[in-house]
Design a protein around this motif. Structure first.
Motif, PDB file in Angstrom:
ATOM      1  N   ALA A 287       0.835  -1.213   0.000  1.00 54.99           N
ATOM      2  CA  ALA A 287       0.000   0.000   0.000  1.00 54.99           C
ATOM      3  C   ALA A 287       0.867   1.260   0.000  1.00 54.99           C
ATOM      4  CB  ALA A 287      -0.929  -0.014   1.208  1.00 54.99           C
ATOM      5  N   GLN A 288       1.906   1.228   0.829  1.00 56.45           N
ATOM      6  CA  GLN A 288       2.800   2.392   0.900  1.00 56.45           C
ATOM      7  C   GLN A 288       3.551   2.583  -0.418  1.00 56.45           C
ATOM      8  OE1 GLN A 288       2.892   4.560   3.553  1.00 56.45           O
ATOM      9  NE2 GLN A 288       4.006   5.795   2.053  1.00 56.45           N
ATOM     10  N   ALA A 289       3.984   1.463  -1.000  1.00 56.49           N
ATOM     11  CA  ALA A 289       4.704   1.547  -2.280  1.00 56.49           C
ATOM     12  C   ALA A 289       3.796   2.116  -3.361  1.00 56.49           C
ATOM     13  CB  ALA A 289       5.217   0.169  -2.688  1.00 56.49           C
ATOM     14  N   ARG A 290       2.518   1.776  -3.284  1.00 57.00           N
ATOM     15  CA  ARG A 290       1.564   2.317  -4.247  1.00 57.00           C
ATOM     16  C   ARG A 290       1.452   3.836  -4.084  1.00 57.00           C
ATOM     17  NH1 ARG A 290      -4.358   1.237  -6.598  1.00 57.00           N
ATOM     18  NH2 ARG A 290      -5.232   0.687  -4.570  1.00 57.00           N
ATOM     19  N   VAL A 291       1.304   4.267  -2.838  1.00 63.27           N
ATOM     20  CA  VAL A 291       1.220   5.699  -2.562  1.00 63.27           C
ATOM     21  C   VAL A 291       2.483   6.416  -3.048  1.00 63.27           C
ATOM     22  CG1 VAL A 291       1.172   7.434  -0.706  1.00 63.27           C
ATOM     23  CG2 VAL A 291      -0.320   5.422  -0.581  1.00 63.27           C
ATOM     24  N   ASP A 292       3.626   5.779  -2.832  1.00 59.25           N
ATOM     25  CA  ASP A 292       4.904   6.396  -3.208  1.00 59.25           C
ATOM     26  C   ASP A 292       5.231   6.246  -4.691  1.00 59.25           C
ATOM     27  OD1 ASP A 292       5.088   6.938  -0.546  1.00 59.25           O
ATOM     28  OD2 ASP A 292       6.677   5.475  -0.111  1.00 59.25           O
ATOM     29  N   GLN A 293       4.315   5.619  -5.434  1.00 60.20           N
ATOM     30  CA  GLN A 293       4.527   5.440  -6.888  1.00 60.20           C
ATOM     31  C   GLN A 293       5.852   4.743  -7.175  1.00 60.20           C
ATOM     32  OE1 GLN A 293       2.502   6.349  -9.666  1.00 60.20           O
ATOM     33  NE2 GLN A 293       1.019   6.278  -8.004  1.00 60.20           N
ATOM     34  N   ASP A 294       6.111   3.668  -6.425  1.00 63.36           N
ATOM     35  CA  ASP A 294       7.364   2.956  -6.611  1.00 63.36           C
ATOM     36  C   ASP A 294       7.359   2.051  -7.834  1.00 63.36           C
ATOM     37  OD1 ASP A 294       8.988   3.904  -4.586  1.00 63.36           O
ATOM     38  OD2 ASP A 294       8.009   2.645  -3.085  1.00 63.36           O
ATOM     39  N   TYR A 295       6.187   1.812  -8.399  1.00 59.02           N
ATOM     40  CA  TYR A 295       6.156   0.920  -9.549  1.00 59.02           C
ATOM     41  C   TYR A 295       5.235   1.458 -10.635  1.00 59.02           C
ATOM     42  CZ  TYR A 295       2.004  -0.451  -6.984  1.00 59.02           C
ATOM     43  OH  TYR A 295       0.841  -0.413  -6.304  1.00 59.02           O
ATOM     44  N   GLY A 296       5.511   1.010 -11.855  1.00 64.16           N
ATOM     45  CA  GLY A 296       4.631   1.282 -12.980  1.00 64.16           C
ATOM     46  C   GLY A 296       4.001  -0.031 -13.414  1.00 64.16           C
ATOM     47  N   ILE A 297       2.792   0.065 -13.946  1.00 63.23           N
ATOM     48  CA  ILE A 297       2.061  -1.136 -14.331  1.00 63.23           C
ATOM     49  C   ILE A 297       1.744  -1.118 -15.818  1.00 63.23           C
ATOM     50  CG2 ILE A 297      -0.111  -2.405 -14.032  1.00 63.23           C
ATOM     51  CD1 ILE A 297      -0.357  -1.368 -11.285  1.00 63.23           C
ATOM     52  N   ALA A 298       1.966  -2.235 -16.493  1.00 62.37           N
ATOM     53  CA  ALA A 298       1.469  -2.397 -17.859  1.00 62.37           C
ATOM     54  C   ALA A 298       0.877  -3.793 -17.972  1.00 62.37           C
ATOM     55  CB  ALA A 298       2.588  -2.197 -18.872  1.00 62.37           C
ATOM     56  N   PHE A 299      -0.409  -3.851 -18.218  1.00 60.17           N
ATOM     57  CA  PHE A 299      -1.070  -5.145 -18.310  1.00 60.17           C
ATOM     58  C   PHE A 299      -1.491  -5.427 -19.749  1.00 60.17           C
ATOM     59  CE2 PHE A 299      -2.327  -5.371 -13.505  1.00 60.17           C
ATOM     60  CZ  PHE A 299      -0.998  -5.554 -13.193  1.00 60.17           C
ATOM     61  N   GLN A 300      -2.158  -6.573 -19.934  1.00 58.24           N
ATOM     62  CA  GLN A 300      -2.405  -7.071 -21.293  1.00 58.24           C
ATOM     63  C   GLN A 300      -3.146  -6.071 -22.170  1.00 58.24           C
ATOM     64  OE1 GLN A 300      -3.959 -11.031 -21.479  1.00 58.24           O
ATOM     65  NE2 GLN A 300      -3.761 -11.098 -23.691  1.00 58.24           N
ATOM     66  N   GLN A 301      -4.162  -5.452 -21.632  1.00 58.68           N
ATOM     67  CA  GLN A 301      -4.844  -4.411 -22.379  1.00 58.68           C
ATOM     68  C   GLN A 301      -4.079  -3.115 -22.150  1.00 58.68           C
ATOM     69  OE1 GLN A 301      -7.204  -5.172 -24.421  1.00 58.68           O
ATOM     70  NE2 GLN A 301      -7.088  -7.293 -23.709  1.00 58.68           N
ATOM     71  N   ALA A 302      -3.803  -2.402 -23.212  1.00 56.26           N
ATOM     72  CA  ALA A 302      -3.016  -1.179 -23.071  1.00 56.26           C
ATOM     73  C   ALA A 302      -3.715  -0.195 -22.126  1.00 56.26           C
ATOM     74  CB  ALA A 302      -2.769  -0.548 -24.427  1.00 56.26           C
ATOM     75  N   GLY A 303      -5.050  -0.207 -22.133  1.00 59.01           N
ATOM     76  CA  GLY A 303      -5.803   0.628 -21.194  1.00 59.01           C
ATOM     77  C   GLY A 303      -5.566   2.120 -21.385  1.00 59.01           C
ATOM     78  N   LEU A 304      -5.545   2.552 -22.641  1.00 63.22           N
ATOM     79  CA  LEU A 304      -5.337   3.979 -22.912  1.00 63.22           C
ATOM     80  C   LEU A 304      -6.682   4.697 -22.939  1.00 63.22           C
ATOM     81  CD1 LEU A 304      -2.761   3.543 -25.816  1.00 63.22           C
ATOM     82  CD2 LEU A 304      -2.301   3.853 -23.368  1.00 63.22           C
ATOM     83  N   LEU A 305      -6.647   5.976 -22.656  1.00 67.26           N
ATOM     84  CA  LEU A 305      -7.861   6.769 -22.753  1.00 67.26           C
ATOM     85  C   LEU A 305      -8.012   7.208 -24.208  1.00 67.26           C
ATOM     86  CD1 LEU A 305      -7.425   8.884 -19.498  1.00 67.26           C
ATOM     87  CD2 LEU A 305      -8.778   6.798 -19.847  1.00 67.26           C
ATOM     88  N   PRO A 306      -9.115   6.759 -24.864  1.00 71.48           N
ATOM     89  CA  PRO A 306      -9.241   6.950 -26.314  1.00 71.48           C
ATOM     90  C   PRO A 306      -9.338   8.415 -26.740  1.00 71.48           C
ATOM     91  CG  PRO A 306     -11.251   5.979 -25.381  1.00 71.48           C
ATOM     92  CD  PRO A 306     -10.229   5.987 -24.284  1.00 71.48           C
ATOM     93  N   TRP A 307      -9.816   9.263 -25.840  1.00 71.42           N
ATOM     94  CA  TRP A 307      -9.994  10.663 -26.223  1.00 71.42           C
ATOM     95  C   TRP A 307      -8.732  11.496 -26.008  1.00 71.42           C
ATOM     96  CZ3 TRP A 307     -12.347   8.168 -22.154  1.00 71.42           C
ATOM     97  CH2 TRP A 307     -11.917   8.560 -20.879  1.00 71.42           C
ATOM     98  N   ARG A 308      -7.728  10.896 -25.414  1.00 77.80           N
ATOM     99  CA  ARG A 308      -6.476  11.623 -25.191  1.00 77.80           C
ATOM    100  C   ARG A 308      -5.446  11.255 -26.246  1.00 77.80           C
ATOM    101  NH1 ARG A 308      -4.085  13.210 -19.790  1.00 77.80           N
ATOM    102  NH2 ARG A 308      -5.821  14.260 -18.793  1.00 77.80           N
ATOM    103  N   THR A 309      -4.593  12.175 -26.572  1.00 83.21           N
ATOM    104  CA  THR A 309      -3.507  11.870 -27.506  1.00 83.21           C
ATOM    105  C   THR A 309      -2.498  10.953 -26.822  1.00 83.21           C
ATOM    106  OG1 THR A 309      -2.159  13.702 -26.756  1.00 83.21           O
ATOM    107  CG2 THR A 309      -3.683  14.165 -28.576  1.00 83.21           C
ATOM    108  N   VAL A 310      -1.586  10.426 -27.619  1.00 81.86           N
ATOM    109  CA  VAL A 310      -0.486   9.614 -27.097  1.00 81.86           C
ATOM    110  C   VAL A 310       0.246  10.383 -25.996  1.00 81.86           C
ATOM    111  CG1 VAL A 310       1.815   8.742 -27.715  1.00 81.86           C
ATOM    112  CG2 VAL A 310      -0.174   8.207 -29.151  1.00 81.86           C
ATOM    113  N   ALA A 311       0.613  11.622 -26.291  1.00 84.76           N
ATOM    114  CA  ALA A 311       1.353  12.433 -25.315  1.00 84.76           C
ATOM    115  C   ALA A 311       0.549  12.610 -24.028  1.00 84.76           C
ATOM    116  CB  ALA A 311       1.691  13.792 -25.923  1.00 84.76           C
TER     117      ALA A 311
END
Ligand code: ADP
Ligand code: MG
Length: 291
Positions: free
Chosen positions: A96-120
């Motif tokens: 939980a603390q590591a999550r709060v501290d943003q110690d990791y990045g996540i990439a799962f099978q679905q890219a999970g991008l927001l379609p209305w936002r640009t790549v940037a």
């Protein structure tokens, strides 16, 4: 971390807390973790007494049959689920603390991008959420699109990109906050074989460049062997770790086509396959893993 060469181990830059001493603390430390889903009537033991440690900067691939609890283990590390019992630390802290501290990045099978936002803007999202200034975000996004080879597509929207490119956006986003740990659950599962091999080489390069630890779930034996310093093999019902295979291809080995054709690569692929499925009959080693 910014100067890769010859940082004296005795002089970490004034750590705010002992738990932040990257040099001494494992990226992930899982001990005796069991995860049970469901009620007393219909229980699923997804994981049983799992122990796993991932050192800072280490690339670990998790492989095992469908339903053996790979995603569950990732979700526990990412603090998206809580263990039923056992202990789990991320850089010496609670998940939980590591999550709060943003110690990791996540990439799962679905890219999970927001379609209305640009790549940037997709890549910059975690930075926005954590209050980075406009200037900082712009700089970082420029670096990241470059890193994943999408500079020319920064203003495109996800639906204008191929699956492989979308997955690269997701990886860039997971790197936005320079995490010391990347959690990747079958990130290339939906890609065709050629794109997949390109993405593997890209990820190998990125992880070598950033020095982040990676926990990488895959179904693919060659993918696991190609990328990982260590391949962790799991068995199903209840999900357990049955074997660990060190690939022996250090971080300085360039992961390219040559490696895929190297006899040492085939040897490791065979080793992992036998750990997963048991050795062929008459080969001497036991296939007792299969039940
Ligand atoms: P894998 O990623 O290795 O395919 P999972 O971690 O997704 O496996 O699942 C492991 C086991 O736990 C499976 O039997 C699955 O059905 C069960 N499971 C996973 N998540 C849940 C949940 N939220 N509720 C009930 N059962 C679950
Ligand atoms: Mg899964």
């Amino acid at each position: 971390m910014s100067t890769p060469e010859q940082v004296p181990p005795a002089a970490p830059a004034a750590p705010p807390a002992p738990a932040d001493n990257v040099l001494a603390v494992s990226a992930v430390q899982v001990e005796g973790v069991t995860k049970v889903f469901g009620s007393r009537k219909s229980q699923v033991i997804a994981l049983s007494e799992v122990a796993l440690s991932v050192e800072a900067g280490e690339f670990v691939a998790l492989i095992g049959p469908s339903g053996c609890g790979k995603s569950t283990l990732m979700r526990l590390i990412a603090d998206l689920e809580a263990p039923t019992s056992g202990s789990l630390k991320v850089f010496g802290k609670s998940a939980a603390q590591a999550r709060v501290d943003q110690d990791y990045g996540i990439a799962f099978q679905q890219a999970g991008l927001l379609p209305w936002r640009t790549v940037a803007d997709n890549i910059s999202l975690p930075l926005e959420l954590h209050g980075a200034s406009r200037g900082e975000r712009k700089r970082r996004v420029a670096e990241l699109v470059e890193l994943v080879g999408l500079t020319d597509f920064a203003r495109s929207r996800p639906d204008q990109l191929s699956g492989g490119m979308q997955q690269r956006v997701a990886i860039a986003r997971s790197l936005a906050e320079r995490p010391r740990l990347l959690l990747m659950d079958e990130p290339f599962g939906a890609l065709d074989e050629m794109t997949r091999e390109r993405m593997q080489a890209e990820l190998a390069r990125i992880s070598a460049e950033t020095g982040a630890a990676v926990v990488f779930v895959t179904h693919s034996i060659p993918e696991a062997v190609f990328l990982a310093d260590r391949v962790v093999v799991m068995s199903a019902r209840p999900g357990r770790i049955t074997e660990e295979i060190v690939t022996g291809f250090g971080r300085d080995v360039v992961r390219d086509q040559k490696l895929r054709e190297d006899p040492a690569f085939f040897t490791k692929v065979t080793e992992v396959r036998e750990a997963l499925h048991g050795a062929p009959v008459g080969s001497g080693s036991s296939g007792a893993e299969e039940r």
